[in-house]
Design a protein around this motif. Sequence first.
Motif, short mmCIF file in Angstrom:
data_model
loop_
_atom_site.label_atom_id
_atom_site.label_comp_id
_atom_site.label_asym_id
_atom_site.label_seq_id
_atom_site.Cartn_x
_atom_site.Cartn_y
_atom_site.Cartn_z
N ALA A 1 49.28 43.68 23.66
CA ALA A 1 49.49 42.42 22.95
C ALA A 1 50.99 42.12 22.82
O ALA A 1 51.42 40.98 22.99
CB ALA A 1 48.84 42.47 21.58
N ALA A 2 51.78 43.16 22.56
CA ALA A 2 53.23 42.98 22.46
C ALA A 2 53.83 42.61 23.82
O ALA A 2 54.73 41.77 23.89
CB ALA A 2 53.88 44.24 21.91
N GLN A 3 53.33 43.22 24.89
CA GLN A 3 53.83 42.91 26.23
C GLN A 3 53.41 41.51 26.68
O GLN A 3 54.14 40.84 27.40
CB GLN A 3 53.32 43.94 27.24
N ALA A 4 52.22 41.09 26.29
CA ALA A 4 51.68 39.80 26.75
C ALA A 4 52.58 38.63 26.37
O ALA A 4 52.60 37.62 27.08
CB ALA A 4 50.27 39.60 26.20
N VAL A 5 53.31 38.76 25.29
CA VAL A 5 54.22 37.70 24.86
C VAL A 5 55.27 37.40 25.93
O VAL A 5 55.70 36.27 26.09
CB VAL A 5 54.90 38.10 23.53
N LYS A 6 55.65 38.43 26.70
CA LYS A 6 56.69 38.30 27.71
C LYS A 6 56.14 38.07 29.12
O LYS A 6 56.89 37.98 30.07
CB LYS A 6 57.55 39.57 27.74
N ARG A 7 54.83 38.05 29.24
CA ARG A 7 54.20 38.01 30.57
C ARG A 7 53.41 36.73 30.81
O ARG A 7 53.15 35.97 29.89
CB ARG A 7 53.29 39.23 30.74
N VAL A 8 53.03 36.57 32.07
CA VAL A 8 52.14 35.48 32.47
C VAL A 8 51.03 36.07 33.33
O VAL A 8 51.16 37.16 33.90
CB VAL A 8 52.88 34.39 33.28
N GLY A 9 49.94 35.34 33.41
CA GLY A 9 48.87 35.68 34.34
C GLY A 9 49.03 34.87 35.61
O GLY A 9 49.41 33.69 35.55
N LEU A 10 48.79 35.49 36.73
CA LEU A 10 48.86 34.80 38.02
C LEU A 10 47.46 34.77 38.64
O LEU A 10 46.87 35.83 38.88
CB LEU A 10 49.83 35.51 38.96
N GLU A 11 46.95 33.59 38.87
CA GLU A 11 45.67 33.40 39.54
C GLU A 11 45.98 32.87 40.93
O GLU A 11 46.63 31.83 41.08
CB GLU A 11 44.82 32.40 38.77
N PHE A 12 45.51 33.58 41.94
CA PHE A 12 45.79 33.18 43.32
C PHE A 12 44.56 32.51 43.92
O PHE A 12 43.51 33.14 44.07
CB PHE A 12 46.22 34.40 44.14
N VAL A 13 44.70 31.23 44.24
CA VAL A 13 43.60 30.43 44.78
C VAL A 13 43.73 30.44 46.31
O VAL A 13 44.67 29.88 46.87
CB VAL A 13 43.64 29.00 44.23
N GLU A 14 42.78 31.08 46.95
CA GLU A 14 42.81 31.25 48.41
C GLU A 14 42.66 29.92 49.12
O GLU A 14 41.80 29.11 48.81
CB GLU A 14 41.67 32.19 48.82
N ARG A 15 43.53 29.73 50.13
CA ARG A 15 43.45 28.54 51.00
C ARG A 15 43.13 28.92 52.44
O ARG A 15 42.53 28.15 53.17
CB ARG A 15 44.77 27.76 50.95
N ARG A 16 43.55 30.09 52.85
CA ARG A 16 43.31 30.56 54.23
C ARG A 16 43.33 32.08 54.21
O ARG A 16 44.02 32.68 53.40
CB ARG A 16 44.40 30.03 55.14
N ARG A 17 42.60 32.69 55.13
CA ARG A 17 42.48 34.14 55.15
C ARG A 17 42.49 34.69 56.57
O ARG A 17 41.97 34.06 57.49
CB ARG A 17 41.17 34.53 54.50
N ALA A 18 43.04 35.87 56.69
CA ALA A 18 42.88 36.69 57.90
C ALA A 18 42.49 38.08 57.42
O ALA A 18 42.96 38.54 56.37
CB ALA A 18 44.17 36.74 58.71
N SER A 19 41.62 38.74 58.15
CA SER A 19 41.23 40.10 57.80
C SER A 19 41.09 40.92 59.06
O SER A 19 40.92 40.39 60.16
CB SER A 19 39.90 40.10 57.02
N LEU B 1 40.02 49.92 25.95
CA LEU B 1 41.26 50.66 25.74
C LEU B 1 41.37 51.10 24.28
O LEU B 1 40.86 50.42 23.39
CB LEU B 1 42.46 49.78 26.08
N PRO B 2 42.05 52.21 24.03
CA PRO B 2 42.28 52.61 22.63
C PRO B 2 43.08 51.54 21.89
O PRO B 2 43.85 50.78 22.49
CB PRO B 2 43.10 53.90 22.77
N ALA B 3 42.90 51.47 20.59
CA ALA B 3 43.54 50.44 19.76
C ALA B 3 45.05 50.43 19.92
O ALA B 3 45.66 49.36 20.03
CB ALA B 3 43.16 50.63 18.29
#
Length: 167
Positions: free
Chosen positions: A139-157, A130-132
């Motif tokens: 970086a300014a937005q990250a202070v107000k945010r969180v990362g969500l990691e979704f750990v799969e337990r069951r699936r349907a497709s 990304l451009p600087a």
Amino acid sequence: MSRRAQITMNEAEVASFLAGERTVTCATVGPRGWPHLTPLWYVPREAPSGEPTPRIWAWTYASSQKVRNLERDPRATLQVEAAEAYQELRGVMLECEAVIHRELELVAALGGEILLRNSVPRGEQPPAELPAEVRDVLAAQAVKRVGLEFVERRRASWDHRKLGGLY
């Protein structure tokens, strides 16, 4: 063979489908016990060793309702689907446990990864970085945010294209 078995995607098909789509609908349990649905841009990331399917990662505001819901109950159901016509309908539903990440560097990098992935039309290669000035905004937005990691337990497709138009 049942119709259900006929339309189920294998690991490679699921990974390819998730890599090609951009928006996941995330369902959490709201404060009154009702499902709370929200769309999220996401990135698939390599799963830890021994897990064949990539994990879904997203970022969102730390003060959002979905984060409050996940702090109370980490269960989430994710759905990614695509089609213009019923015979083309395909999708993946994942029952997951969410891990909330608050580390600033991780959250900023995740935001950059999501923005890069969605910065160009489908099928085009995103820029290497990304451009600087955009990185500064992230970086300014990250202070107000969180990362969500979704750990799969069951699936349907499902992939209705496998039925060849016969129902």
